[in-house]
Design a protein around this motif. Structure first.
Motif, PDB file in Angstrom:
ATOM      1  N   THR A 118      -3.990   4.961  -2.087  1.00 51.35           N
ATOM      2  CA  THR A 118      -3.150   5.428  -0.990  1.00 51.35           C
ATOM      3  C   THR A 118      -3.972   5.570   0.288  1.00 51.35           C
ATOM      4  O   THR A 118      -4.956   6.305   0.332  1.00 51.35           O
ATOM      5  CB  THR A 118      -2.461   6.761  -1.352  1.00 51.35           C
ATOM      6  N   SER A 131       2.134  -2.054  -1.532  1.00 50.84           N
ATOM      7  CA  SER A 131       2.125  -2.735  -0.231  1.00 50.84           C
ATOM      8  C   SER A 131       2.432  -1.799   0.938  1.00 50.84           C
ATOM      9  O   SER A 131       1.930  -2.008   2.034  1.00 50.84           O
ATOM     10  CB  SER A 131       3.090  -3.915  -0.228  1.00 50.84           C
ATOM     11  N   ASP A 132       3.207  -0.762   0.710  1.00 50.87           N
ATOM     12  CA  ASP A 132       3.505   0.184   1.789  1.00 50.87           C
ATOM     13  C   ASP A 132       2.740   1.494   1.651  1.00 50.87           C
ATOM     14  O   ASP A 132       2.986   2.439   2.390  1.00 50.87           O
ATOM     15  CB  ASP A 132       5.014   0.455   1.868  1.00 50.87           C
ATOM     16  N   LYS A 133       1.821   1.549   0.681  1.00 50.65           N
ATOM     17  CA  LYS A 133       1.070   2.790   0.442  1.00 50.65           C
ATOM     18  C   LYS A 133      -0.419   2.635   0.742  1.00 50.65           C
ATOM     19  O   LYS A 133      -1.057   3.542   1.245  1.00 50.65           O
ATOM     20  CB  LYS A 133       1.273   3.243  -1.007  1.00 50.65           C
ATOM     21  N   ASN A 191       4.532 -11.382   3.571  1.00 51.81           N
ATOM     22  CA  ASN A 191       5.409 -10.769   4.570  1.00 51.81           C
ATOM     23  C   ASN A 191       5.298  -9.250   4.575  1.00 51.81           C
ATOM     24  O   ASN A 191       5.663  -8.604   5.554  1.00 51.81           O
ATOM     25  CB  ASN A 191       6.867 -11.194   4.345  1.00 51.81           C
ATOM     26  N   LYS A 192       4.793  -8.683   3.476  1.00 50.12           N
ATOM     27  CA  LYS A 192       4.562  -7.237   3.401  1.00 50.12           C
ATOM     28  C   LYS A 192       3.122  -6.887   3.768  1.00 50.12           C
ATOM     29  O   LYS A 192       2.695  -5.758   3.603  1.00 50.12           O
ATOM     30  CB  LYS A 192       4.871  -6.723   1.994  1.00 50.12           C
ATOM     31  N   GLY A 193       2.340  -7.887   4.231  1.00 47.53           N
ATOM     32  CA  GLY A 193       0.979  -7.637   4.687  1.00 47.53           C
ATOM     33  C   GLY A 193      -0.119  -7.882   3.669  1.00 47.53           C
ATOM     34  O   GLY A 193      -1.292  -7.668   3.966  1.00 47.53           O
TER      35      GLY A 193
END
Length: 165
Positions: free
Chosen positions: A68, A89-91, A123-125
């Motif tokens: 994280t 991907s978003d953490k 696309n999510k980095g």
């Protein structure tokens, strides 16, 4: 208890599983779980503290805690690696995937499906370093400080991941 025995065949019409010892068991619903596990790294530095292998629910909690907001490198673009990349991907601060093959899932689902998954995660980095093999993990204070892969790509754990070719 028949669930501890090795199954050798299934009769789907009779809804019956046959076991190695000759016994059998009727069923209403059958789940065939062949199992899967990630391989262990066989490179220098694999024993450093912040190298994780996902085998248990406790491992996933540890990975979530360690990743994280941090820069994460996932070795392998198999089902387990891609699940981790998608979930974190978003953490995580940044995610890089290192894989020997040209596409994720190349051996199991093929290049086309792998290409779609790769594009979705890009696309999510998530950054992909395909046709690349891990050869060593370097450490500082008992933890990974950077990863050395072939071809000569260096992924650093810093605020912004840097690569050198």
């Amino acid at each position: 208890a028949s669930f501890l025995l090795q199954a050798v065949s299934v009769d789907f019409q009779k809804q019956k599983v046959y076991f190695m010892d000759g016994s059998s068991q009727k069923y209403n619903q059958l789940l065939i779980a062949t199992g899967s596990h990630s391989g262990f790294l066989q490179v220098p530095g694999a024993d450093l503290q912040n190298v994780c292998n996902l085998q248990t629910p406790e491992d996933s909690s540890k990975i979530l805690e360690l990743a994280t907001g941090k820069n994460l490198v996932i070795i392998g673009a198999s089902f387990i690696g891609m699940e981790i990349a998608a979930f974190l991907s978003d953490k995580a601060g940044a995610i890089s995937v290192v894989e020997k093959k040209e596409f994720p899932f190349q051996n199991t689902l093929g290049r086309q499906v792998g290409g779609v998954v790769m594009k979705m995660l890009q696309n999510k980095g998530v950054k992909f370093h395909m046709k690349t093999e891990l050869c060593e993990l370097k450490g500082k204070d008992g933890k990974v400080s950077h990863t050395i892969v072939i071809p000569e790509l260096l992924i650093f754990w810093e605020k912004k991941p840097q690569t050198e070719v």
